[in-house]
Design a protein around this motif. Structure first.
Motif, short mmCIF file in Angstrom:
data_model
loop_
_atom_site.label_atom_id
_atom_site.label_comp_id
_atom_site.label_asym_id
_atom_site.label_seq_id
_atom_site.Cartn_x
_atom_site.Cartn_y
_atom_site.Cartn_z
N TYR A 277 -7.82 12.63 9.93
CA TYR A 277 -7.98 12.53 11.40
C TYR A 277 -9.46 12.47 11.75
CZ TYR A 277 -3.12 13.72 11.24
OH TYR A 277 -1.78 13.68 10.95
N LEU A 278 -9.79 11.55 12.66
CA LEU A 278 -11.19 11.34 13.03
C LEU A 278 -11.40 11.64 14.50
CD1 LEU A 278 -11.75 7.85 11.33
CD2 LEU A 278 -12.05 10.13 10.33
N CYS A 279 -12.54 12.26 14.81
CA CYS A 279 -12.93 12.49 16.22
C CYS A 279 -13.90 11.38 16.61
CB CYS A 279 -13.58 13.86 16.34
SG CYS A 279 -14.09 14.23 18.02
N CYS A 294 -13.90 3.56 27.52
CA CYS A 294 -13.98 4.22 26.22
C CYS A 294 -12.92 3.74 25.23
CB CYS A 294 -13.85 5.73 26.43
SG CYS A 294 -12.24 6.19 27.10
N VAL A 295 -12.56 2.45 25.31
CA VAL A 295 -11.40 1.97 24.54
C VAL A 295 -11.66 1.97 23.03
CG1 VAL A 295 -10.38 0.60 26.38
CG2 VAL A 295 -12.12 -0.42 24.90
N VAL A 296 -10.56 2.19 22.28
CA VAL A 296 -10.58 2.13 20.82
C VAL A 296 -9.40 1.25 20.40
CG1 VAL A 296 -10.45 3.49 18.69
CG2 VAL A 296 -11.42 4.53 20.75
N PRO A 297 -9.63 0.19 19.59
CA PRO A 297 -8.50 -0.64 19.15
C PRO A 297 -7.66 0.07 18.08
CG PRO A 297 -10.62 -1.60 18.45
CD PRO A 297 -10.92 -0.29 19.10
N ASP A 300 -0.62 -1.03 16.31
CA ASP A 300 0.62 -0.64 16.97
C ASP A 300 1.68 -1.68 16.64
OD1 ASP A 300 2.71 0.00 18.58
OD2 ASP A 300 1.54 0.15 20.44
N ALA A 301 2.60 -1.30 15.74
CA ALA A 301 3.61 -2.24 15.27
C ALA A 301 4.54 -2.67 16.40
CB ALA A 301 4.39 -1.62 14.12
N THR A 302 4.63 -1.87 17.46
CA THR A 302 5.54 -2.21 18.56
C THR A 302 4.92 -3.23 19.51
OG1 THR A 302 4.74 -0.48 20.04
CG2 THR A 302 6.50 0.14 18.50
N ASP A 303 3.63 -3.47 19.38
CA ASP A 303 2.96 -4.44 20.26
C ASP A 303 3.06 -5.84 19.62
OD1 ASP A 303 0.65 -4.26 22.63
OD2 ASP A 303 0.47 -6.01 21.30
N PRO A 304 3.33 -6.88 20.43
CA PRO A 304 3.45 -8.24 19.86
C PRO A 304 2.20 -8.66 19.08
CG PRO A 304 4.01 -8.22 22.21
CD PRO A 304 3.58 -6.83 21.87
N ASP A 305 1.01 -8.16 19.47
CA ASP A 305 -0.22 -8.51 18.76
C ASP A 305 -0.49 -7.59 17.56
OD1 ASP A 305 -0.77 -10.58 20.53
OD2 ASP A 305 -1.74 -9.19 21.94
N GLY A 306 0.32 -6.58 17.40
CA GLY A 306 0.13 -5.66 16.27
C GLY A 306 -0.93 -4.60 16.53
N TRP A 307 -1.53 -4.64 17.70
CA TRP A 307 -2.53 -3.62 18.05
C TRP A 307 -2.66 -3.57 19.56
CZ3 TRP A 307 -7.12 -4.44 20.80
CH2 TRP A 307 -7.41 -5.79 21.07
N ARG A 308 -3.31 -2.51 20.05
CA ARG A 308 -3.65 -2.45 21.47
C ARG A 308 -4.78 -1.43 21.65
NH1 ARG A 308 -0.76 1.94 24.09
NH2 ARG A 308 0.31 3.07 22.45
N GLY A 322 -6.03 5.89 9.69
CA GLY A 322 -5.48 4.59 9.32
C GLY A 322 -5.09 3.74 10.52
N SER A 323 -5.05 4.34 11.70
CA SER A 323 -4.61 3.58 12.88
C SER A 323 -5.76 2.82 13.54
CB SER A 323 -3.97 4.53 13.91
OG SER A 323 -4.98 5.35 14.50
N ILE A 324 -7.00 3.15 13.18
CA ILE A 324 -8.15 2.56 13.89
C ILE A 324 -8.52 1.20 13.30
CG2 ILE A 324 -10.61 2.88 14.44
CD1 ILE A 324 -10.00 5.96 14.21
#
Ligand code: FAD
Ligand code: FES
Length: 328
Positions: A277-279, A294-297, A300-308, A322-324
């Motif tokens: 986990y990262l801060c 302050c967005v971070v990409p 997200d497998a549920t998003d049509p683009d695979g990320w949000r 692993g999500s970043i």
């Protein structure tokens, strides 16, 4: 949806307050770092990883109220900002320690003087007043099943690790902290001269008072080699890892610091299949999910683009490594 495992709140808990805080102590720790301890009443329950948003605006010192907000008038915020020692916008600081006194709390932050707000903070004296908004953001999860934890702190990534070390000790985890600074005189830790830090980073020692009170040995590193391992904290972690085989399934890594360091730690944990986990300390304006600065990409497998995009201030600042997505 924010990950519920990272959320600090329950439906019945108050989430955050704006409170007037009184300075208890503001002391220099090293060349550019200070520890500020304030008394804040009230202050809701908080957890390591959360942060406070600090400003000079208190009921006695409300710059906003002195502006002419009547229709057709535009307050001259720039002129006010130039004439004031304190900045107009709040600034974010991780909570480095929190002692509850009923509804109130003594909160500690450690800050490095880098600009207008932190210069103003360095001028604060006991009994001075400031405004604290918080606690904000999510928390570091404590993983019940895992017995070992590594804390990786680079530069001003250190403060949240001090409180996390305390909580991990209470949860009986076997914890090691890896602390990196540019140079010895920029290390805001009290290093015990009787317990020399390992220059090879193969051993961890109870060498810093701030961690040894939580039974957490540390591995020190400096970019210029003035104390501990000569190199960045990620390389110190790798050297320790090579010298000390351990069960990756039993370990959780928590890290906070510059983004290049966080990316190094994320790659390391992915390669070795270690939960991590990262801060993320993105520049923030509102701190509460309104301004979208302050967005971070995030994958997200549920998003049509695979990320949000997620917001560092409300979905974070703690994200699963692993999500970043680092290259967007
Ligand atoms: C969630 C979170 C927790 C933080 N915790 C701490 C902490 O515990 N201790 C601490 O010293 N700082 C922390 N920071 C960074 C801190 O908010 C900034 O250093 C502060 O806003 C600087 O204000 P300033 O007016 O003194 O400097 P500014 O004039 O605003 O900035 C001076 C320089 O610092 C850079 N800067 C500003 N904010 C950031 C940031 N978030 N990341 C990297 N560079 C930045 C600017 O680009 C500029 O170059 C945290 C930031 C976030 C988002
Ligand atoms: S700081 Fe405004 S949305 Fe995050």
């Amino acid at each position: 949806m924010p990950d519920p495992a990272l959320s600090p709140h329950t439906a019945s808990q108050p989430q955050r307050v704006i409170a007037e805080a009184a300075v208890l102590e503001n002391v220099a720790l090293c060349r550019e770092h200070f520890r500020l301890r304030v008394f804040t009443d009230p202050f809701p329950q908080a957890a390591p990883g959360q942060f406070v948003h600090i400003s000079a605006a208190t009921p006695d010192n409300l710059p906003y109220a002195t502006f002419d907000w009547s229709p057709g008038r535009t307050p001259d915020l720039q002129a006010w900002s130039q004439s004031s020692a304190a900045p107009f916008l709040r600034r974010a600081f991780s909570i480095a320690g929190c002692r509850r006194e009923g509804e109130a709390a003594r909160i500690e932050v450690i800050y490095r003087v880098v600009g207008k707000a932190t210069e103003w903070m360095a001028s604060l004296k006991p009994n001075d007043k400031l405004s604290v908004l918080g606690p904000l953001g999510n928390r570091f999860p404590i993983i019940e099943m895992k017995r070992a934890a590594w804390l990786i702190a680079g530069g001003v990534g250190l403060p949240p690790m001090l409180w996390l070390a305390e909580v991990l000790n209470q949860a009986r985890k076997t914890t090691i902290a890896f602390c990196g600074a540019q140079s010895k005189d920029l290390l805001p830790l009290t290093v015990d001269p009787r317990s020399a830090p390992s220059p090879t980073a193969k051993n961890a020692t109870l060498s810093a008072a701030e961690f040894s009170r939580s039974n957490v040995p540390i591995v020190l590193s400096t970019d210029d080699g003035t104390i501990g391992f000569h190199g960045h904290v990620g390389n110190a972690m790798s050297a320790f890892h090579n010298a000390n085989p351990l069960d990756h399934n039993d370990l959780v890594i928590y890290a906070c610091g510059p983004e290049a360091m966080l990316q190094f730690v994320a790659d390391f944990s992915t390669r070795h299949k270690i939960e991590c986990y990262l801060c993320m300390e993105r520049a923030m304006a509102c701190g509460m999910g309104t301004c979208q600065s302050c967005v971070v990409p995030i994958r997200d497998a549920t998003d049509p683009d695979g990320w949000r995009y997620q917001l560092c201030c409300t979905d974070g600042p703690i994200f699963e490594a692993g999500s970043i997505i680092w290259d967007k």
